[in-house]
Design a protein around this motif. Structure first.
Motif, PDB file in Angstrom:
ATOM      1  N   GLN A  67       0.828  -1.210   0.000  1.00 50.65           N
ATOM      2  CA  GLN A  67       0.000   0.000   0.000  1.00 50.65           C
ATOM      3  C   GLN A  67       0.860   1.258   0.000  1.00 50.65           C
ATOM      4  O   GLN A  67       0.576   2.217  -0.741  1.00 50.65           O
ATOM      5  N   ALA A  68       1.905   1.272   0.826  1.00 47.94           N
ATOM      6  CA  ALA A  68       2.775   2.447   0.901  1.00 47.94           C
ATOM      7  C   ALA A  68       3.476   2.695  -0.431  1.00 47.94           C
ATOM      8  O   ALA A  68       3.593   3.850  -0.887  1.00 47.94           O
ATOM      9  N   VAL A  69       3.927   1.630  -1.091  1.00 46.54           N
ATOM     10  CA  VAL A  69       4.590   1.770  -2.387  1.00 46.54           C
ATOM     11  C   VAL A  69       3.608   2.287  -3.428  1.00 46.54           C
ATOM     12  O   VAL A  69       3.957   3.141  -4.262  1.00 46.54           O
ATOM     13  N   TRP A  70       2.370   1.803  -3.377  1.00 43.01           N
ATOM     14  CA  TRP A  70       1.374   2.254  -4.349  1.00 43.01           C
ATOM     15  C   TRP A  70       1.040   3.732  -4.151  1.00 43.01           C
ATOM     16  O   TRP A  70       0.876   4.479  -5.113  1.00 43.01           O
ATOM     17  N   VAL A  71       0.930   4.152  -2.889  1.00 44.13           N
ATOM     18  CA  VAL A  71       0.704   5.575  -2.608  1.00 44.13           C
ATOM     19  C   VAL A  71       1.876   6.404  -3.137  1.00 44.13           C
ATOM     20  O   VAL A  71       1.692   7.453  -3.761  1.00 44.13           O
TER      21      VAL A  71
END
Length: 349
Positions: free
Chosen positions: A202-206
Motif C-alpha cells: 500500500q505504501a509503495v502504491w501511494v
C-alpha cells in the motif's frame, strides 16, 4: 512535392496537403475575401447560435458546469453544521492504534513504521504533495525547451512500459497477500489483510502516485496543455489511496482495480490500442469509481465499527471519488460528441 510560394511569408504546407494557389491565380471561390464571397455571406449570415464562435453544445456544457458549481456550493453551505459536528466527534474518538502500525493515514493522524503522528502532520502530508505538484508543473512549464527533446518519445515509451509492468506486479502481490492472510469466504469483503507485506504494498502504491506526476511533465514537454481532469486526478490520487488505508474493503478493492486499470492504460500509452479497445479505457475508469463507491457503501455498515465516529473520513472519501466520477463522465460525454462531429465531417467531406 514542390511547394508553391510567393514570398518569405508563404504559409506552411502540411505533409501530403496541396499547396495554396498564388493570390493572382485564385478565383472568387478560392479567395474568401473577394467581393462576391462577402456579398454571399451578407445574404446568408451565420446562425445565431454560432455568432459567438461556439457551437450550442459548448454553451450547454458551460451552463451545466455553472449550475453544477452553484448546486455544489449550496449543498456544501447547508452541510457545514453537520460536518463540523462530525469532525469534533471523530477527532475525539480517534485512536491511531486502530489502523496498521506499518502504514496508516486518516485526516486526524496515523502511523508509519510503528510511530504515531498527529493531525498536523496528516494534513501537511496532503498539502505538501499538492504544493510540490504545482511547483513541478510550474518549473517544467517555465524551463521546458522550445521544441520537444529528440529522445522524448523513447523516454515516454520506457516510462509507460515500466508503469504498466509495475502495476501488474502490484496487482499480483496484492492478490497473493489477500490469498495468504484471509479465508475464502471473507477474502473480498471485510477481512483485513494484516501482513506487513501488504502494508508495504500500500505504501509503495501511494508513493507511485507521486511518481505519476511525470505523466504531466511529459505532456508539458510535448507542448500539450493538460485538461482539468488530468490535473485534479494527479493532485488528489495520493489522498484517495492514503484515505483508503483505514478501510479494509476499500484498501483491497481500490488497489486491485486501480492497478488493473493502469496495466491497460499505460500499455495503451506505450503502444496505442485499436479504436474499439481505446474507448474502453475511459469506460473502465468510470466503472472503477462507480463500483468502488457502491462497494464501499455496501461494506461500510457491516465491516466497520463505530461508523458514526468516522463520518468526516467517509464524507471526504465520497467527495474525492465522486468528483472523479463526475469529471470522467463529463470527459466521456464530451469526447463522444467530439468523435461524432469528426465522423460527420469526414462523411460530408
Amino acid at each position: 512535392m514542390a511547394t508553391v510560394s510567393w514570398g518569405k511569408d508563404a504559409p506552411r504546407v502540411a505533409p501530403g496537403a496541396s499547396p495554396p494557389l498564388p493570390r493572382e491565380s485564385r478565383s472568387a471561390v478560392d479567395d474568401p475575401t473577394s467581393p462576391s464571397d462577402l456579398a454571399e455571406k451578407a445574404r446568408d449570415p451565420a446562425p445565431p447560435s454560432m455568432l459567438d464562435g461556439r457551437p450550442p453544445s459548448a454553451r450547454i456544457s458551460r451552463s451545466f458546469n455553472l449550475v453544477a458549481v452553484v448546486v455544489g456550493v449550496g449543498l456544501m453551505a447547508r452541510s457545514l453544521p453537520y460536518v463540523a459536528k462530525a469532525y469534533e466527534e471523530e477527532r475525539a474518538a480517534f485512536d491511531p492504534r486502530e489502523g496498521s502500525p506499518t502504514f496508516h493515514w486518516t485526516p486526524f493522524g496515523g502511523m508509519i513504521a510503528g510511530r504515531e503522528y498527529g493531525q498536523g502532520i496528516a494534513i501537511a502530508m496532503v498539502l505538501i504533495q499538492a504544493v510540490l505538484y504545482v511547483m513541478v508543473l510550474g518549473l517544467t512549464w517555465k524551463y521546458r525547451p522550445e521544441t520537444p527533446p529528440p529522445a522524448l518519445n523513447k523516454w515516454l515509451f520506457a516510462h509507460n512500459v515500466v508503469m504498466s509492468s509495475f502495476s501488474g506486479l502490484i496487482v499480483a502481490a496484492c492478490a497473493l497477500e489477500m490469498y495468504r492472510s484471509s479465508s475464502p469466504s471473507d477474502r473480498w469483503y471485510c477481512a483485513k489483510v494484516e501482513t506487513k507485506a501488504f502494508d508495504v504494498i500500500q505504501a509503495v502504491w501511494v508513493g507511485s502516485k507521486i511518481y505519476e506526476w511525470i505523466d504531466t511533465v511529459f505532456l508539458l514537454l510535448r507542448h500539450k496543455r493538460p485538461i482539468f481532469l488530468h490535473l485534479w486526478h494527479h493532485s488528489t490520487a495520493t489522498a484517495i489511496f492514503m484515505l483508503a488505508t483505514q478501510h479494509s474493503a476499500a484498501s483491497k478493492f481500490f488497489l486491485l482495480f486501480n492497478g488493473f486499470v493502469h496495466i491497460g492504460m499505460y500499455a495503451h500509452y506505450a503502444r496505442p490500442f485499436p479504436p474499439v479497445l481505446r474507448r474502453w479505457i475511459t469506460r473502465v475508469q468510470i466503472l472503477q469509481f462507480t463500483v468502488g463507491g457502491i462497494w464501499f457503501t455496501a461494506s461500510a455498515s457491516s465491516c466497520y465499527e463505530n461508523l458514526d465516529k468516522k463520518m468526516v473520513s467517509i464524507i471526504l472519501g465520497y467527495a474525492l471519488v465522486g468528483s472523479h466520477l463526475i469529471l470522467f463522465l463529463h470527459f466521456f460525454v464530451t469526447d463522444s460528441k467530439r468523435r461524432k462531429v469528426r465522423s460527420m465531417k469526414g462523411k460530408s467531406a
